[in-house]
Write a protein that holds these residues in place. Structure first.
Motif, PDB file in Angstrom:
ATOM      1  N   GLY A 118       9.368 -22.374  -9.865  1.00 13.70           N
ATOM      2  CA  GLY A 118      10.489 -21.408  -9.568  1.00 13.70           C
ATOM      3  C   GLY A 118      10.171 -20.188  -8.835  1.00 13.70           C
ATOM      4  O   GLY A 118      11.066 -19.262  -8.709  1.00 13.70           O
ATOM      5  N   ASP A 121      12.019 -19.451  -5.951  1.00 19.23           N
ATOM      6  CA  ASP A 121      13.423 -19.406  -5.805  1.00 19.23           C
ATOM      7  C   ASP A 121      14.493 -18.545  -5.272  1.00 19.23           C
ATOM      8  O   ASP A 121      15.319 -18.519  -4.714  1.00 19.23           O
ATOM      9  N   THR A 124      14.664 -17.076   0.172  1.00 19.31           N
ATOM     10  CA  THR A 124      15.686 -17.843   1.043  1.00 19.31           C
ATOM     11  C   THR A 124      15.556 -17.631   2.458  1.00 19.31           C
ATOM     12  O   THR A 124      15.934 -16.755   3.153  1.00 19.31           O
ATOM     13  N   TRP A 150      10.734 -26.745  -2.734  1.00 26.48           N
ATOM     14  CA  TRP A 150      11.532 -25.363  -2.012  1.00 26.48           C
ATOM     15  C   TRP A 150      11.440 -25.569  -0.846  1.00 26.48           C
ATOM     16  O   TRP A 150      12.595 -25.109  -0.008  1.00 26.48           O
ATOM     17  N   ARG A 153      14.651 -26.125   1.325  1.00 22.74           N
ATOM     18  CA  ARG A 153      15.749 -24.816   1.585  1.00 22.74           C
ATOM     19  C   ARG A 153      15.335 -24.353   2.739  1.00 22.74           C
ATOM     20  O   ARG A 153      15.900 -23.100   3.273  1.00 22.74           O
TER      21      ARG A 153
END
Length: 288
Positions: A118, A121, A124, A150, A153
């Motif tokens: 995480g 996270d 972005t 990840w 993304r």
């Protein structure tokens, strides 16, 4: 420039020791000089920042030696995505530098090599960003799992992968899974041989002073380099990747971006130290 360089690798401290040759097993050598300098991922980010890019460091940094690394990143204007890790210190790399400029590494990533689930996270990537990924991040299975969760993304961003000299130690299935998300691979000639069966959109093979071979769309083009008198090759590939990323962010075409990266690497090897990439103005002057 319209996007950021998001660096997901490891910032370390380089213990650089100039030696007349490599020691034999069980032997000893006297170093003519020693220095403790920020290195690893810092080299790439400093190169990009000096070339005009906005840079976000999304990797870990620990206590102790981490203070030196954070101070150096602050000077370069690099933004940190995370607070210092309490899990360990920033890693150390022993860099043995021989008189002909060749370097040999012994790497200990410490906190930077242990990314908790995480961690990414909150990061972005946007469509115009360049995401830098290093093979060192894939050596540990739990680390690789973080990235494989990840990387979906990053769609729309450009993923630049530098496999590094330990690419042969990355399990094939893990490497193949990661390469599915990679847009550009930049590597040495030796690393390219290990990756020869990899299917990537753009392959840049760094061939030292002769330049780079760029393979794209079924065509191979050689972008000439700039022969110089090298005094320290430590960080040359990092300078190349950092400036390449900055040029892509600036909208420079691929081959011209590679040419400018070649120039930055040429300047870097004429200077002592791992993070010796030029400023954009210095590079412009060098290229005439």
């Amino acid at each position: 420039m319209s996007g950021r360089l998001i660096h997901t690798g490891q910032v370390v401290l380089d213990l650089v020791m100039r030696v007349p040759g490599l020691p034999v097993s069980g032997g000893d050598l006297m170093a003519s000089s020693t220095a403790l300098l920020p290195g690893g991922g810092f080299n790439v980010m400093a190169a990009a920042a000096r070339a005009g890019a906005d840079v976000l460091y999304a990797g870990l940094h620990g206590g102790g030696f981490g203070e030196l690394a954070r101070a150096a990143m602050a000077v370069e204007g690099i933004t940190l995505a995370h607070a210092p890790s309490a899990e360990g210190d920033t890693g150390i790399v022993v860099a043995l530098l021989e008189d002909d400029g060749e370097r040999t590494f012994i790497t200990g990533t410490d906190a930077g090599g242990r990314m908790p689930p995480g961690l990414l996270d909150a990061v972005t990537p946007a469509n115009r960003d360049v995401v830098y990924l290093t093979g060192y991040s894939l050596l540990d299975g739990s680390n690789a799992k973080v990235f494989l969760e990840w990387l979906p993304r990053t769609a729309g961003a450009t993923v630049l992968f530098d496999p590094g000299p330990l690419v042969g130690e990355i399990p094939t299935d893990r490497l193949t899974a990661v390469l599915a998300y990679v847009d550009i691979v930049s590597c040495s000639t030796r690393e390219a041989k290990i990756l020869e069966t990899a299917d990537v959109e753009v392959l840049i093979v760094r061939e030292g002073p002769t330049g780079c071979r760029v393979v794209h769309g079924g065509h191979s083009v050689t972008v000439p380099g700039f022969p110089v008198a090298a005094v320290d090759t430590n960080g040359a590939g990092d300078a190349h990747c950092g400036v390449l990323a900055a040029e892509l962010l600036a909208g420079t075409g691929l081959l011209e971006a590679v040419r400018r990266a070649n120039g930055a690497a040429a300047i870097a090897v004429t200077r002592q130290g791992p993070a010796t990439s030029p400023t954009r103005a210095e590079l412009d002057a060098f290229l005439g």
